[in-house]
Write an enzyme that holds these catalytic residues in place. Structure first.
Site, mmCIF file in Angstrom:
data_model
loop_
_atom_site.group_PDB
_atom_site.id
_atom_site.type_symbol
_atom_site.label_atom_id
_atom_site.label_comp_id
_atom_site.label_asym_id
_atom_site.label_seq_id
_atom_site.Cartn_x
_atom_site.Cartn_y
_atom_site.Cartn_z
ATOM 1 N N HIS A 247 8.592 -3.423 1.160
ATOM 2 C CA HIS A 247 7.653 -2.314 0.906
ATOM 3 C C HIS A 247 8.336 -1.010 1.299
ATOM 4 O O HIS A 247 9.114 -0.970 2.248
ATOM 5 C CB HIS A 247 6.365 -2.523 1.717
ATOM 6 N N LYS B 271 -1.815 -3.438 5.206
ATOM 7 C CA LYS B 271 -0.948 -2.640 6.084
ATOM 8 C C LYS B 271 -1.368 -2.865 7.545
ATOM 9 O O LYS B 271 -1.858 -3.954 7.865
ATOM 10 C CB LYS B 271 -0.977 -1.166 5.667
ATOM 11 N N GLY C 46 -0.279 5.934 -1.010
ATOM 12 C CA GLY C 46 -1.110 6.571 0.004
ATOM 13 C C GLY C 46 -1.286 8.065 -0.208
ATOM 14 O O GLY C 46 -1.787 8.766 0.663
ATOM 15 N N GLU D 180 6.312 0.096 -7.010
ATOM 16 C CA GLU D 180 5.512 1.035 -6.238
ATOM 17 C C GLU D 180 6.257 2.358 -6.129
ATOM 18 O O GLU D 180 7.102 2.523 -5.242
ATOM 19 C CB GLU D 180 5.260 0.500 -4.823
ATOM 20 N N ASN E 248 -2.897 -5.234 0.202
ATOM 21 C CA ASN E 248 -1.953 -4.992 1.290
ATOM 22 C C ASN E 248 -2.716 -4.216 2.360
ATOM 23 O O ASN E 248 -2.937 -3.015 2.213
ATOM 24 C CB ASN E 248 -0.758 -4.178 0.767
ATOM 25 N N SER F 208 -1.645 3.558 -4.889
ATOM 26 C CA SER F 208 -2.962 4.168 -5.126
ATOM 27 C C SER F 208 -3.685 3.580 -6.336
ATOM 28 O O SER F 208 -4.348 4.302 -7.069
ATOM 29 C CB SER F 208 -2.845 5.691 -5.240
ATOM 30 N N GLU G 25 7.396 1.429 2.890
ATOM 31 C CA GLU G 25 7.198 1.839 4.286
ATOM 32 C C GLU G 25 8.206 1.149 5.197
ATOM 33 O O GLU G 25 8.646 1.718 6.197
ATOM 34 C CB GLU G 25 5.743 1.566 4.704
HETATM 35 C C1 3PY Z 1 -0.555 1.643 -1.785
HETATM 36 O O1 3PY Z 1 -1.327 1.424 -2.721
HETATM 37 O O2 3PY Z 1 -0.570 2.683 -1.158
HETATM 38 C C2 3PY Z 1 0.430 0.626 -1.400
HETATM 39 O O3 3PY Z 1 1.397 0.931 -0.764
HETATM 40 C C3 3PY Z 1 0.188 -0.781 -1.751
HETATM 41 O O4 3PY Z 1 1.165 -1.605 -1.201
#
Ligand code: 3PY
Length: 249
Positions: free
Chosen positions: A95, A12, A173, A167, A10, A212, A97
């Site tokens: 997601h 982003k 992150g 997630e 991803n 992460s 975010e």
């Molecule tokens: C991360 O690993 O920070 C994610 O949000 C992957 O989508």
């Protein structure tokens, strides 16, 4: 289990034509015969670049979001037909975010997943709890509510055509990762929910871990029985790291 693992990057809101060209070239050059499925979810302006660079390779590509609408007066949105024009195989929906910064509700995420699925683009449906929710013992309730919204709009027969990504928001992150057992527990609960809708399909659905995941922790996470791959944030932006995770899968 019989499920082939999927490692999906991803990106982003990162990248540029120049940076992507270098990253994709490095990934392609470093890729041994992979034992897993691989995908890169890029910003929409780079779909054409991904298609040009990755067509014919073992790496699929996709988007990070899609409109719940088929088309029309929705300024700034990207339709699933547009993803299909560039042969996107996957699209991330929900997601954290997007849920947090764009106020996407469970219902909207479900409509996006359905829109993708009906067009033949595999939705990667993200679910996950915040730290406050985890500490209040609400993890299963929260991810259950998020997944239920999607299951409510899908035909049971279509269930095997989605990918789920767990997630935990507190691990995105932040450098914090769920322990393999913490993740496994949630993955198992999610699979049990899927089984309630379609027991055969639940055995086939890939449930990815995201948050992460990096070369350091990928192998132990991917060794858990219900973790079928990873949705990779920061580590997907470095070819060596992404390749190391692919090798671990
Ligand atoms: C991360 O690993 O920070 C994610 O949000 C992957 O989508």
């Amino acid at each position: 289990n019989m499920r082939r693992k999927l490692v999906a990057g991803n990106w982003k809101m990162n990248g540029s034509l120049v940076a992507n060209a270098a990253l994709l070239a490095e990934i392609k050059a470093g890729l041994a015969v992979a034992a897993c499925d691989i995908a890169i979810c890029a910003p929409a302006p780079y779909f054409a670049q991904c298609q040009a660079e990755l067509a014919g390779s073992a790496i699929a590509w996709g988007g990070q979001d899609v409109s719940a609408h088929a088309g029309g007066a929705y300024t700034g949105e990207v339709a699933v037909s547009m993803l299909q024009d560039f042969a996107c195989r996957y699209v991330i929906v929900g997601h954290s975010e997007r849920r947090a910064y764009h106020a996407e509700s469970d219902g909207l995420v479900a409509q996006k997943a359905l829109r993708a699925l009906l067009a033949g683009v595999t939705p990667i449906v993200c679910v996950g709890e915040t730290l406050v929710e985890r500490e209040a013992g609400q993890t299963d309730a929260v991810v259950g509510r998020q997944l239920a919204a999607v299951l409510d709009v899908l035909d049971a027969a279509d269930l095997a055509r989605i990918v789920v990504a767990y997630e935990p928001v507190w691990a995105i992150g932040t450098g914090k990762t769920a322990t393999p057992q913490m993740a496994q527990d949630v993955h198992l609960a999610l699979r049990a929910m899927l089984a309630g809708k379609n027991p055969t399909a639940a055995v086939e659905v890939k449930i990815l871990y995201g948050g992460s995941m990096k070369p350091d922790n990928a192998a132990e996470l991917l060794a858990m029985p219900d973790i079928d791959g990873g949705l990779i944030g920061g580590a997907a932006l470095k070819a060596v790291d992404f390749l190391a995770i692919v090798a671990a899968a």
